[in-house]
Motif scaffolding. Structure first.
Motif, PDB file in Angstrom:
ATOM      1  N   VAL A  68     -55.001  21.462 -50.965  1.00  0.00           N
ATOM      2  CA  VAL A  68     -56.434  21.655 -51.228  1.00  0.00           C
ATOM      3  C   VAL A  68     -56.607  22.696 -52.331  1.00  0.00           C
ATOM      4  N   ARG A  69     -55.843  23.766 -52.217  1.00  0.00           N
ATOM      5  CA  ARG A  69     -55.908  24.837 -53.222  1.00  0.00           C
ATOM      6  C   ARG A  69     -55.587  24.264 -54.623  1.00  0.00           C
ATOM      7  N   ALA A  70     -54.534  23.467 -54.673  1.00  0.00           N
ATOM      8  CA  ALA A  70     -54.110  22.905 -55.958  1.00  0.00           C
ATOM      9  C   ALA A  70     -55.175  21.944 -56.505  1.00  0.00           C
ATOM     10  N   LEU A  71     -55.771  21.143 -55.634  1.00  0.00           N
ATOM     11  CA  LEU A  71     -56.812  20.209 -56.089  1.00  0.00           C
ATOM     12  C   LEU A  71     -58.013  20.978 -56.648  1.00  0.00           C
ATOM     13  N   CYS A  72     -58.414  22.046 -55.945  1.00  0.00           N
ATOM     14  CA  CYS A  72     -59.538  22.861 -56.422  1.00  0.00           C
ATOM     15  C   CYS A  72     -59.213  23.416 -57.814  1.00  0.00           C
ATOM     16  N   ASP A  73     -57.983  23.947 -57.949  1.00  0.00           N
ATOM     17  CA  ASP A  73     -57.603  24.527 -59.247  1.00  0.00           C
ATOM     18  C   ASP A  73     -57.605  23.461 -60.334  1.00  0.00           C
ATOM     19  N   ALA A  74     -57.056  22.302 -59.987  1.00  0.00           N
ATOM     20  CA  ALA A  74     -56.968  21.234 -60.989  1.00  0.00           C
ATOM     21  C   ALA A  74     -58.352  20.769 -61.438  1.00  0.00           C
ATOM     22  N   HIS A  75     -59.332  20.817 -60.531  1.00  0.00           N
ATOM     23  CA  HIS A  75     -60.669  20.306 -60.858  1.00  0.00           C
ATOM     24  C   HIS A  75     -61.661  21.414 -61.179  1.00  0.00           C
ATOM     25  N   GLY A  76     -61.191  22.638 -61.271  1.00  0.00           N
ATOM     26  CA  GLY A  76     -62.093  23.749 -61.624  1.00  0.00           C
ATOM     27  C   GLY A  76     -63.131  24.034 -60.550  1.00  0.00           C
ATOM     28  N   SER A  77     -62.813  23.729 -59.290  1.00  0.00           N
ATOM     29  CA  SER A  77     -63.745  24.012 -58.187  1.00  0.00           C
ATOM     30  C   SER A  77     -63.271  25.252 -57.438  1.00  0.00           C
ATOM     31  N   LEU A  78     -64.181  25.874 -56.727  1.00  0.00           N
ATOM     32  CA  LEU A  78     -63.797  27.035 -55.921  1.00  0.00           C
ATOM     33  C   LEU A  78     -63.431  26.595 -54.506  1.00  0.00           C
ATOM     34  N   LEU A  79     -62.532  27.350 -53.913  1.00  0.00           N
ATOM     35  CA  LEU A  79     -62.160  27.086 -52.514  1.00  0.00           C
ATOM     36  C   LEU A  79     -62.806  28.159 -51.631  1.00  0.00           C
ATOM     37  N   VAL A  80     -63.607  27.690 -50.662  1.00  0.00           N
ATOM     38  CA  VAL A  80     -64.302  28.608 -49.743  1.00  0.00           C
ATOM     39  C   VAL A  80     -63.767  28.383 -48.335  1.00  0.00           C
ATOM     40  N   PHE A  81     -63.210  29.427 -47.744  1.00  0.00           N
ATOM     41  CA  PHE A  81     -62.785  29.337 -46.338  1.00  0.00           C
ATOM     42  C   PHE A  81     -63.881  29.929 -45.450  1.00  0.00           C
ATOM     43  N   GLN A 121     -68.210  17.099 -60.682  1.00  0.00           N
ATOM     44  CA  GLN A 121     -69.423  17.831 -60.317  1.00  0.00           C
ATOM     45  C   GLN A 121     -69.291  18.682 -59.061  1.00  0.00           C
ATOM     46  N   ILE A 122     -68.082  18.768 -58.507  1.00  0.00           N
ATOM     47  CA  ILE A 122     -67.954  19.529 -57.258  1.00  0.00           C
ATOM     48  C   ILE A 122     -67.779  21.031 -57.550  1.00  0.00           C
ATOM     49  N   ALA A 123     -68.747  21.798 -57.090  1.00  0.00           N
ATOM     50  CA  ALA A 123     -68.709  23.250 -57.325  1.00  0.00           C
ATOM     51  C   ALA A 123     -67.672  23.914 -56.422  1.00  0.00           C
ATOM     52  N   CYS A 124     -67.626  23.467 -55.180  1.00  0.00           N
ATOM     53  CA  CYS A 124     -66.679  24.115 -54.261  1.00  0.00           C
ATOM     54  C   CYS A 124     -66.318  23.204 -53.096  1.00  0.00           C
ATOM     55  N   ALA A 146     -73.362  28.792 -59.202  1.00  0.00           N
ATOM     56  CA  ALA A 146     -73.635  29.600 -60.402  1.00  0.00           C
ATOM     57  C   ALA A 146     -72.366  29.740 -61.242  1.00  0.00           C
ATOM     58  N   ALA A 147     -71.236  29.961 -60.570  1.00  0.00           N
ATOM     59  CA  ALA A 147     -69.987  30.217 -61.300  1.00  0.00           C
ATOM     60  C   ALA A 147     -69.492  28.970 -62.018  1.00  0.00           C
ATOM     61  N   THR A 148     -69.720  27.801 -61.436  1.00  0.00           N
ATOM     62  CA  THR A 148     -69.165  26.573 -62.031  1.00  0.00           C
ATOM     63  C   THR A 148     -70.206  25.779 -62.817  1.00  0.00           C
ATOM     64  N   GLY A 149     -71.474  26.077 -62.596  1.00  0.00           N
ATOM     65  CA  GLY A 149     -72.530  25.280 -63.245  1.00  0.00           C
ATOM     66  C   GLY A 149     -72.611  23.875 -62.667  1.00  0.00           C
ATOM     67  N   ARG A 150     -72.101  23.681 -61.466  1.00  0.00           N
ATOM     68  CA  ARG A 150     -72.135  22.364 -60.818  1.00  0.00           C
ATOM     69  C   ARG A 150     -72.981  22.424 -59.536  1.00  0.00           C
TER      70      ARG A 150
END
Ligand SMILES: Cc1ncc(COP(=O)(O)O)c(C=O)c1O
Length: 661
Positions: free
Chosen positions: A434-447, A411-414, A351-355
């Motif tokens: 991983v954190r940096a890649l998520c930020d760079a691609h606008g994806s969320l990181l879920v632990f 298209q990766i939401a998280c 929902a947050a990313t639309g992906r």
């Protein structure tokens, strides 16, 4: 077989007399401790003894006073003062025997003579526990302490002549009858029994002298009832269990115990066998079964009602507790299963990313729901459209994640992952990458903190490794076995499921039983237990001891290339390899079969804070014996001559074969 004795000495500083608590020993499933009455004031005594009072009756009296006279509050106050004085003088070392926290009697070393190295043992015990292994367990603690810490050389015990129960008790503790004791007390003849330090029964060889065989872990009673119940379960419940990982196909055939109760790290099955358990409820129990403070909190919650039409104050306190533990999270929502939480994180991220797409690390398990089950072998019933939305990447391999990002076309939401597993620590820079890649691609990181939470740290792996996820998912040990899970994360994300948003609302974890009070109360008691004590430290120490024992035994028997205890000490597994060095299900089954025969139940060596040193020692002994059989099978080139029935099979395989019914 190693003895079941264990000792924990806790010195309370600042008291006039060193106050030593001996134990606990688990005997007949009950926790027996020797506590110093010198720290108990009259009120405490009264609180502890009152509920049991009617059942208390003295045995083997050490004085002419009867039990009632000894246990009145005033008498107790006086006696406490006496005890303090005597203990300070070093003449008497008095203890209360408590059984599950309630006073059951007294045990003391009296007339301590340092020069001669001798002391007299006095026992007072309630009739309910007379002659039982409980008294024997307590006596064993005292004997250990007397010969060990106090460096005594001779213990004596005056026993009323002809008292068979007393004679049996002291006889089992290794005492021998020396002769009659004339004039010890008026009106009764006494016998003198004694035990020399040099004659002390060797615990390493035998458990016989004191601990009843009832509680010695083993499967000597067979599996007849369990097997019948298991057959019935297969008729009633698909797979014969409510979790695949608990299935009978995960155990040697006809050796799958159906459990009836547990206490600490011990479990008892339908045939009456007692086992030391590993795995502990799929890692959901870290404090031990029936952990008293959690039970007390649960009982209280139960009595006040469990499910209402509006939130309870407990929801406020539990959320506060949780958020104070997990500094990276602003808001939390509770649920029942870990899968609820991870699936909610996925919906929120979409929902947050639309992906739609999700990158999931190649770790064993994240959810019972389609987005994850579509990616495992047992994926029948999951539509292709859903399966195609989940892609996998490798742990500690940033390039594999980069590739997934590149292939997905934004298209990766998280990214969903455990920050660490028992077998794989993150390499330096990996989680940050991983954190940096998520930020760079606008994806969320879920632990996924299901396993790491309350096992690595009460604050989760995110605190251990210092990388903040956007969302994190919790469960398992949060409630020490009670069903509670949680989704936590950044406020602006979590509010998408709330009322403080202009965005279309996300249906976020709204279930009938989500805020049920019992599990919230259990969670709060768990948080307190982690604040007051150090269960993780205990698990790590015991786990390290176990690894050392198992791996030493394997080395000494020359099978260290085939069997090993590996992984983080608080979360260990065992490897089982065939003669060619390949991981082997038949050899795994053989190892489990031999452990079960010796009272160790486990698909892993995942430990809890309730495993004592003695439990670990028993496990090491059982492993050593199991490895002797294992070695013969290796020499044979296979398990055929040693394994009864078919081998175990992976829990999430696509077909029921090779363990089809
Ligand atoms: C890492 C991890 N995440 C999620 C889950 C799912 O939790 P639950 O079985 O409570 O739904 C599990 C369960 O084993 C797990 O190990």
């Amino acid at each position: 077989m190693p003895g079941l004795i264990r000792q924990a000495f806790r010195f309370r500083v600042g008291l006039p007399v060193p106050a030593v608590t001996l134990g606990p020993v688990v005997t007949r499933g009950k926790i027996v401790e020797l506590r110093p009455p010198v720290t108990a004031d009259a009120a405490e005594w009264s609180r502890l003894v009152r509920p049991e009072r009617d059942r208390l009756e003295a045995r083997w009296p050490a004085s002419e006073l009867d039990w009632a006279a000894r246990t009145s509050e005033a008498a107790w106050r006086d006696r406490c003062a006496d005890f303090r004085r005597l203990a300070r003088d070093g003449v008497v070392l008095p203890f209360l025997i408590t059984v599950d926290g309630l006073i059951a009697g007294e045990l003391r070393l009296d007339r301590i003579d340092r020069e001669r190295g001798s002391a007299e043992v006095q026992v007072w015990i309630s009739r309910a526990h007379e002659g039982a292994s409980i008294t024997a367990g307590a006596l064993r603690l005292l004997v250990h302490h007397g010969f060990g810490e106090r460096e005594l050389r001779r213990l004596t015990a005056p026993i009323p002549a002809g008292d068979r129960a007393a004679a049996t008790l002291f006889g089992r503790a290794g005492f021998r009858r020396e002769g009659m004791l004339r004039g010890y007390r008026p009106n009764t003849d006494y016998e003198l029994w004694s035990l020399l330090a040099a004659d002390r029964p060797d615990e390493a060889d035998s458990d016989l002298p004191i601990v009843s065989t009832v509680d010695v872990p083993g499967s000597g009673r067979g599996f007849e009832r369990s097997s019948a119940l298991q057959r019935r379960l297969h008729e009633l419940v698909p797979g014969g269990a409510h979790t695949y990982a608990r299935g009978s196909d995960q155990y040697p055939e006809d050796m799958a115990p159906i459990l009836v109760r547990g206490e600490g790290c011990r479990v008892w099955d339908a045939d009456g066998n007692c086992f030391i358990e590993y795995g502990m409820g799929l890692r959901s129990v870290t404090l031990g079964h029936g952990y008293r403070p959690v039970l007390d909190a649960v009982h209280k919650a139960l009595a006040d009602g469990v499910n209402f039409s509006r939130p309870t104050g407990l929801e406020v306190s539990a959320a506060e507790d949780f958020l104070s533990l997990v500094p990276g999270a602003d808001m939390v929502k509770f649920a029942k299963n870990g899968s609820d939480a991870t699936t909610a994180a996925i919906r929120l991220a979409r929902a947050a990313t639309g992906r739609d797409m999700i990158a999931v690390c190649d770790q064993p398990f994240f959810s019972a729901d389609d987005w994850f089950i579509g990616a495992v072998e047992m994926n029948s019933g999951v539509p292709d459209a859903i399966r195609n939305q989940t892609v996998r990447f490798q742990f500690n391999d940033l390039d594999s994640l980069k590739l997934r990002f590149a292939e997905s076309g934004g298209q990766i939401a998280c990214v969903v992952m455990e920050a660490a597993t028992a077998l794989a620590e993150p390499e330096p820079g990996f989680l940050e990458g991983v954190r940096a890649l998520c930020d760079a691609h606008g994806s969320l990181l879920v632990f996924d903190e299901m396993i790491t939470g309350f096992r690595w740290s009460a604050s989760g792996a995110q605190t251990v490794y210092g990388v903040r996820p956007d969302l994190s998912c919790w469960g398992k040990a949060m409630g020490n076995g009670f069903p509670i899970s949680a989704l936590a994360g950044r406020r602006e994300l979590m509010e998408l499921g709330g009322l403080n948003t202009e965005s279309p609302r996300v249906f976020l974890l709204s279930t009938t039983h989500g805020p049920e009070t019992v599990s919230l109360a259990a969670f709060r008691a768990v948080v307190r237990a982690y604040a007051d004590g150090d269960p993780i430290g205990v698990m790590e120490r015991r786990g390290a001891l176990l690894a050392d024992g198992v791996n030493t035994a394997a080395r000494e028997l020359g099978v260290e290339e085939f069997v090993a205890a590996i992984g983080r000490p608080s979360c260990m597994v065992f490897t089982t390899r065939d003669p060619d060095g390949r991981p082997s299900q038949p050899f795994r089954t053989l190892f489990m079969q031999e452990l079960l025969r010796r009272g160790v139940l486990g698909q892993s060596f995942v430990i809890s804070a309730a495993h004592t040193v003695a439990d670990v020692e028993h496990t090491v002994w059982a492993t050593r014996e199991a490895l002797k059989v294992y070695r013969r099978a290796l020499e044979d080139g296979g398990v055929e001559r040693f394994l009864d029935g078919r081998p175990v099979a992976p829990a999430l395989r696509s077909l029921a074969s090779p363990r089809q019914l």
